[in-house]
Design an enzyme around this catalytic site. Structure first.
Site, PDB file in Angstrom:
ATOM      1  N   LYS A 145      41.507  30.947  34.797  1.00  0.00           N
ATOM      2  CA  LYS A 145      41.745  30.908  33.360  1.00  0.00           C
ATOM      3  C   LYS A 145      41.392  32.187  32.618  1.00  0.00           C
ATOM      4  CE  LYS A 145      41.264  26.166  33.671  1.00  0.00           C
ATOM      5  NZ  LYS A 145      40.938  26.526  35.054  1.00  0.00           N
ATOM      6  N   GLU A 186      46.780  55.235  23.087  1.00  0.00           N
ATOM      7  CA  GLU A 186      45.922  55.413  24.271  1.00  0.00           C
ATOM      8  C   GLU A 186      45.307  54.082  24.719  1.00  0.00           C
ATOM      9  OE1 GLU A 186      44.453  60.006  23.560  1.00  0.00           O
ATOM     10  OE2 GLU A 186      43.432  58.387  22.542  1.00  0.00           O
ATOM     11  N   ASN A 190      42.338  17.398  38.499  1.00  0.00           N
ATOM     12  CA  ASN A 190      43.126  18.392  39.234  1.00  0.00           C
ATOM     13  C   ASN A 190      44.567  18.487  38.740  1.00  0.00           C
ATOM     14  OD1 ASN A 190      40.773  18.652  40.586  1.00  0.00           O
ATOM     15  ND2 ASN A 190      41.516  17.885  42.565  1.00  0.00           N
ATOM     16  N   THR A 228      63.163  65.430  33.052  1.00  0.00           N
ATOM     17  CA  THR A 228      62.797  64.884  34.360  1.00  0.00           C
ATOM     18  C   THR A 228      61.659  65.796  34.826  1.00  0.00           C
ATOM     19  OG1 THR A 228      64.347  66.279  35.587  1.00  0.00           O
ATOM     20  CG2 THR A 228      65.166  64.111  34.905  1.00  0.00           C
ATOM     21  N   HIS A 229      60.716  65.252  35.541  1.00  0.00           N
ATOM     22  CA  HIS A 229      59.530  66.025  35.980  1.00  0.00           C
ATOM     23  C   HIS A 229      58.795  66.649  34.794  1.00  0.00           C
ATOM     24  CE1 HIS A 229      61.357  65.851  40.026  1.00  0.00           C
ATOM     25  NE2 HIS A 229      62.481  66.073  39.364  1.00  0.00           N
ATOM     26  N   TYR A 266      43.179  21.581  46.111  1.00  0.00           N
ATOM     27  CA  TYR A 266      42.369  22.091  45.009  1.00  0.00           C
ATOM     28  C   TYR A 266      41.013  22.555  45.517  1.00  0.00           C
ATOM     29  CZ  TYR A 266      39.644  22.609  40.796  1.00  0.00           C
ATOM     30  OH  TYR A 266      38.839  23.146  39.822  1.00  0.00           O
ATOM     31  N   SER A 274      38.158  62.077  14.500  1.00  0.00           N
ATOM     32  CA  SER A 274      37.063  62.424  15.404  1.00  0.00           C
ATOM     33  C   SER A 274      35.762  62.444  14.612  1.00  0.00           C
ATOM     34  CB  SER A 274      37.338  63.805  15.998  1.00  0.00           C
ATOM     35  OG  SER A 274      36.128  64.408  16.410  1.00  0.00           O
ATOM     36  N   GLN A 318      39.145  27.350  39.111  1.00  0.00           N
ATOM     37  CA  GLN A 318      38.677  27.425  37.728  1.00  0.00           C
ATOM     38  C   GLN A 318      38.666  28.883  37.238  1.00  0.00           C
ATOM     39  OE1 GLN A 318      35.594  24.694  36.248  1.00  0.00           O
ATOM     40  NE2 GLN A 318      34.290  26.490  36.077  1.00  0.00           N
ATOM     41  N   LYS A 342      40.943  66.628  13.510  1.00  0.00           N
ATOM     42  CA  LYS A 342      41.625  65.783  14.491  1.00  0.00           C
ATOM     43  C   LYS A 342      42.257  64.521  13.920  1.00  0.00           C
ATOM     44  CE  LYS A 342      40.656  65.861  18.678  1.00  0.00           C
ATOM     45  NZ  LYS A 342      41.533  65.968  19.805  1.00  0.00           N
TER      46      LYS A 342
HETATM   47  N1  ARG Z   1      37.491  22.927  35.287  1.00  0.00           N
HETATM   48  C1  ARG Z   1      38.233  22.677  36.471  1.00  0.00           C
HETATM   49  C2  ARG Z   1      39.241  23.828  36.685  1.00  0.00           C
HETATM   50  O1  ARG Z   1      39.440  24.554  35.792  1.00  0.00           O
HETATM   51  C3  ARG Z   1      38.990  21.406  36.359  1.00  0.00           C
HETATM   52  C4  ARG Z   1      39.254  20.697  37.631  1.00  0.00           C
HETATM   53  C5  ARG Z   1      38.002  20.289  38.284  1.00  0.00           C
HETATM   54  N2  ARG Z   1      38.234  19.416  39.366  1.00  0.00           N
HETATM   55  C6  ARG Z   1      37.265  19.138  40.225  1.00  0.00           C
HETATM   56  N3  ARG Z   1      37.554  18.307  41.124  1.00  0.00           N
HETATM   57  N4  ARG Z   1      36.125  19.718  40.174  1.00  0.00           N
HETATM   58  O2  ARG Z   1      39.790  23.993  37.734  1.00  0.00           O
END
Ligand code: ARG
Length: 462
Positions: free
Chosen positions: A328, A293, A113, A158-159, A320, A280, A325, A286
């Site tokens: 990420k 874009e 954690n 503007t606008h 936690y 295109s 998780q 084109k």
């Molecule tokens: N892979 C977990 C995360 O990204 C790591 C921590 C996991 N901790 C646990 N007590 N399960 O959060």
């Protein structure tokens, strides 16, 4: 140790169902954190040895194994499977596999954690610095363009209606200012990223005699977090970072929107290089501004990443929870998207031709100096509201007769207000209108040049 035996399997009687292994695994994306995980583990092992929780020889063996793992990962010799769960487990398993029981000593005084937060913080510290550099390069290009176009006149809108003439240099520096604020935001959030969670362990800290400052110092982190529960529950720094990224994307997106409009036949103010446009599949004539874009489109992804992290956090009980998780992938996506977009945008921008003549002609057309006539009357003592009314009538008259402000005779001007004199023709010149706005922040070449000098002076200082 059996190949798929979990490091936490002590209290379990049945093996994890395969579907659960796959479902809970994050190693396929958090492996990206491996270098930071190893740096953090090396610092932790050194601290454990310094505090005599493990011996110096044990720390040395662990560190050697960690360095070897780093090399193996880099050489593509080590691959992970879903059974490894996450990068932290995968690396720890590998240490134990390579040096045996001693490897099991590394996890003393920590938990995944605090470990995962450390990894993400180290990762984000490096990425934030990289992003700052990329934005600073974009800003440098804007300054170069501003210098090149210090005399180029364009209609300001503007606008999306022609409003007043401005220098193209002033336009470029408007974005310079936005990107400067973006950098300040990344820097500011960078201070909250650069805090060491190491030692918070699962949530309550550890009973082992650790020295949190030592670990932090080895990782060049200036401060340690102040509350172990907050430390493992907190993902504010991720939300803040993605918000900063979202604003940068928004600025790029607005810039792109202008370039897209300017590339149209209707505007024809700019031509993006062939190398940064696409064709295109059906219409041979084109040349499409797809890169611009896509940057505009990818802004939506980063907004989505921000919503994902905010929503992820809102209902979590302390401290936690495995939900975390899920922080990420949106984070990695935001990092990758903003970096790619800043890089590709900068290259597209410097490979774009700005059509000064077309811009000038557009600025000259459409009464963009009407406000200057009103201000001319103000200088003659006419209250601004009254002056506005008079010039409004002049414009209506021109529109009815198909004339421009410059084509109106003095006698005609005088029909609307007696005090008009010959100097009115100078007042309505685009160059004159621009040059008159010479206060701080104005579009006069003198003001814009002053700002460029300030920017360059500050750059040399930093
Ligand atoms: N892979 C977990 C995360 O990204 C790591 C921590 C996991 N901790 C646990 N007590 N399960 O959060």
């Amino acid at each position: 140790m059996a190949k798929n035996k979990k490091l936490w399997s002590g209290r379990f009687q049945k093996p994890t169902d395969e579907i659960v292994e796959r479902f809970t695994a994050s190693v396929h994306y958090d492996r990206r954190l491996y270098a930071y995980d190893i740096d953090g583990s090396i610092a932790h092992a050194q601290m454990l040895a310094a505090e005599k929780i493990i011996s110096g020889a044990e720390a040395a063996r662990i560190i050697k194994a960690l360095k070897k793992i780093r090399q193996d990962i880099e050489k593509g010799k080590l691959s992970f499977s879903v059974a490894d769960e996450d990068i932290h487990m995968a690396i720890e398993k590998e240490i134990v596999r390579s040096i045996g029981e001693t490897g099991g000593k590394l996890h003393a005084g920590r938990s995944r954690n605090d470990q995962v937060v450390l990894d993400v913080r180290l990762f984000l510290r490096a990425e934030t610095r990289q992003i700052d550099l990329l934005i600073s390069r974009l800003q440098a290009s804007l300054v170069r363009l501003a210098k090149k176009h210090i005399k180029t006149i364009m209609p300001g809108y503007t606008h999306l209606q022609k409003a007043q003439p401005v220098l193209l240099a002033h336009y470029f520096l408007a974005f310079w200012e936005m990107f400067e604020r973006d950098r300040a935001r990344f820097k500011n959030c960078g201070e909250r990223i650069n805090v060491s969670p190491s030692g918070a362990a699962a949530l309550a800290g550890t009973g082992l005699p650790i020295d949190r400052r030592k670990t932090a110092k080895m990782l060049k982190i200036p401060v340690v977090s102040k509350n172990s529960m907050d430390t493992v529950a907190d993902r504010d720094f991720i939300a803040e970072f993605i918000f900063a990224a979202a604003l940068t994307m928004m600025h790029l997106s607005r810039f792109c929107e202008d370039l897209i409009l300017w590339s149209s036949g209707e505007f024809d103010f700019a031509e993006i290089s062939d190398a940064y446009t696409t064709g295109s599949s059906i219409m041979p004539q084109k040349k499409n501004p797809d890169v611009a874009e896509l940057i505009r489109g990818k802004t939506a992804r980063v907004y989505g990443d921000l919503m994902a992290i905010l929503t992820l956090l809102k209902g979590l009980p302390m401290t936690y929870n495995r939900d975390l998780q899920e922080d990420k992938e949106p984070l990695f996506d935001a990092v990758d998207t903003v970096k790619d977009c800043v890089i590709v945008f900068t290259r597209m921008l410097v490979n774009t031709e700005f059509k000064a003549e077309r811009m000038y002609a557009a600025a000259a057309d459409g009464f963009s100096t009407a406000t200057d006539i009103a201000e001319y009357l103000v200088k003659k003592g006419v209250p601004f509201r009254k002056a506005h009314e008079i010039v409004g009538k002049v414009v209506a008259h021109c529109l009815a007769g198909g004339q421009t402000l410059a084509q109106l005779s003095l006698a005609e001007y005088r029909k609307f207000y007696k005090g008009f004199s010959d100097d009115i023709y100078d007042v309505i010149r685009l160059e004159k209108a621009i040059g008159a706005r010479k206060h701080t922040g104005g579009t006069a070449a003198s003001s814009v040049t002053k700002r460029i000098k300030e920017i360059e002076k500050n750059k040399n200082k930093s």
